[in-house]
Design a protein around this motif. Structure first.
Motif, PDB file in Angstrom:
ATOM      1  N   ALA A  65       0.574  -7.563 -10.579  1.00  0.00           N
ATOM      2  CA  ALA A  65      -0.542  -7.561  -9.621  1.00  0.00           C
ATOM      3  C   ALA A  65      -0.036  -7.302  -8.204  1.00  0.00           C
ATOM      4  N   TYR A  66       1.127  -7.841  -7.868  1.00  0.00           N
ATOM      5  CA  TYR A  66       1.722  -7.628  -6.544  1.00  0.00           C
ATOM      6  C   TYR A  66       2.083  -6.157  -6.352  1.00  0.00           C
ATOM      7  N   LYS A  67       2.701  -5.558  -7.358  1.00  0.00           N
ATOM      8  CA  LYS A  67       3.073  -4.141  -7.259  1.00  0.00           C
ATOM      9  C   LYS A  67       1.832  -3.248  -7.189  1.00  0.00           C
ATOM     10  N   LEU A  68       0.797  -3.593  -7.939  1.00  0.00           N
ATOM     11  CA  LEU A  68      -0.454  -2.845  -7.877  1.00  0.00           C
ATOM     12  C   LEU A  68      -1.063  -2.955  -6.484  1.00  0.00           C
ATOM     13  N   CYS A  69      -1.038  -4.132  -5.901  1.00  0.00           N
ATOM     14  CA  CYS A  69      -1.581  -4.333  -4.560  1.00  0.00           C
ATOM     15  C   CYS A  69      -0.831  -3.474  -3.541  1.00  0.00           C
ATOM     16  N   GLN A  70       0.504  -3.445  -3.661  1.00  0.00           N
ATOM     17  CA  GLN A  70       1.294  -2.618  -2.745  1.00  0.00           C
ATOM     18  C   GLN A  70       0.959  -1.130  -2.916  1.00  0.00           C
ATOM     19  N   ALA A  71       0.815  -0.689  -4.155  1.00  0.00           N
ATOM     20  CA  ALA A  71       0.486   0.716  -4.407  1.00  0.00           C
ATOM     21  C   ALA A  71      -0.885   1.062  -3.839  1.00  0.00           C
ATOM     22  N   GLN A  72      -1.850   0.160  -3.996  1.00  0.00           N
ATOM     23  CA  GLN A  72      -3.180   0.397  -3.453  1.00  0.00           C
ATOM     24  C   GLN A  72      -3.142   0.453  -1.925  1.00  0.00           C
ATOM     25  N   ASP A  73      -2.323  -0.392  -1.306  1.00  0.00           N
ATOM     26  CA  ASP A  73      -2.185  -0.360   0.153  1.00  0.00           C
ATOM     27  C   ASP A  73      -1.583   0.962   0.616  1.00  0.00           C
ATOM     28  N   ARG A  74      -0.582   1.462  -0.126  1.00  0.00           N
ATOM     29  CA  ARG A  74       0.030   2.741   0.244  1.00  0.00           C
ATOM     30  C   ARG A  74      -0.967   3.884   0.119  1.00  0.00           C
ATOM     31  N   VAL A  75      -1.743   3.876  -0.946  1.00  0.00           N
ATOM     32  CA  VAL A  75      -2.744   4.932  -1.146  1.00  0.00           C
ATOM     33  C   VAL A  75      -3.804   4.870  -0.050  1.00  0.00           C
ATOM     34  N   ALA A  76      -4.263   3.679   0.276  1.00  0.00           N
ATOM     35  CA  ALA A  76      -5.276   3.537   1.321  1.00  0.00           C
ATOM     36  C   ALA A  76      -4.721   3.979   2.679  1.00  0.00           C
ATOM     37  N   ALA A  77      -3.460   3.615   2.972  1.00  0.00           N
ATOM     38  CA  ALA A  77      -2.855   4.024   4.239  1.00  0.00           C
ATOM     39  C   ALA A  77      -2.728   5.547   4.311  1.00  0.00           C
TER      40      ALA A  77
END
Length: 110
Positions: free
Chosen positions: A47-59
């Protein structure tokens, strides 16, 4: 007609096999608890890695969009679960000294 009969026989065989399974030992219960604990930690890491990936995509999306507008709703930050730490339940053995009664416990106060 053979398919329902075959399914019924198969179901009865599965029920008979399940009924013969022995109860798990304490070691098996402890191993299952440790596996469940490790799996829960692995789920938190995923879940932590998914959250980081989603943040990168949004950025990247907001950077490439050009307008620089970000969503007004503030989302919680990603929480790192940290390294895995085994949750071992310490079972205290009761010794002879622990089982002796306290002499003052039975005395009446005067």
């Amino acid at each position: 007609m053979n398919k329902p009969l075959f399914a019924l026989v198969l179901l009865a065989a599965c029920a008979a096999v399940e009924a013969r399974l022995p109860a798990p030992t304490e070691e098996q219960k402890a191993a299952a608890a440790a596996t469940k604990d490790k799996q829960a930690w692995s789920d938190k890491v995923a879940a932590y890695k998914l959250c980081q990936a989603q943040d990168r995509v949004a950025a990247y999306y907001f950077k490439s969009k050009g307008s620089g507008s970000k969503p007004s709703a503030a989302l919680p930050a990603c929480v790192d679960p940290g390294p895995y730490v085994a949750q071992v339940a310490a079972a205290k053995e009761v010794g002879i000294a622990d089982s002796k009664p306290v002499p003052e416990a039975g005395k009446k106060k005067q």
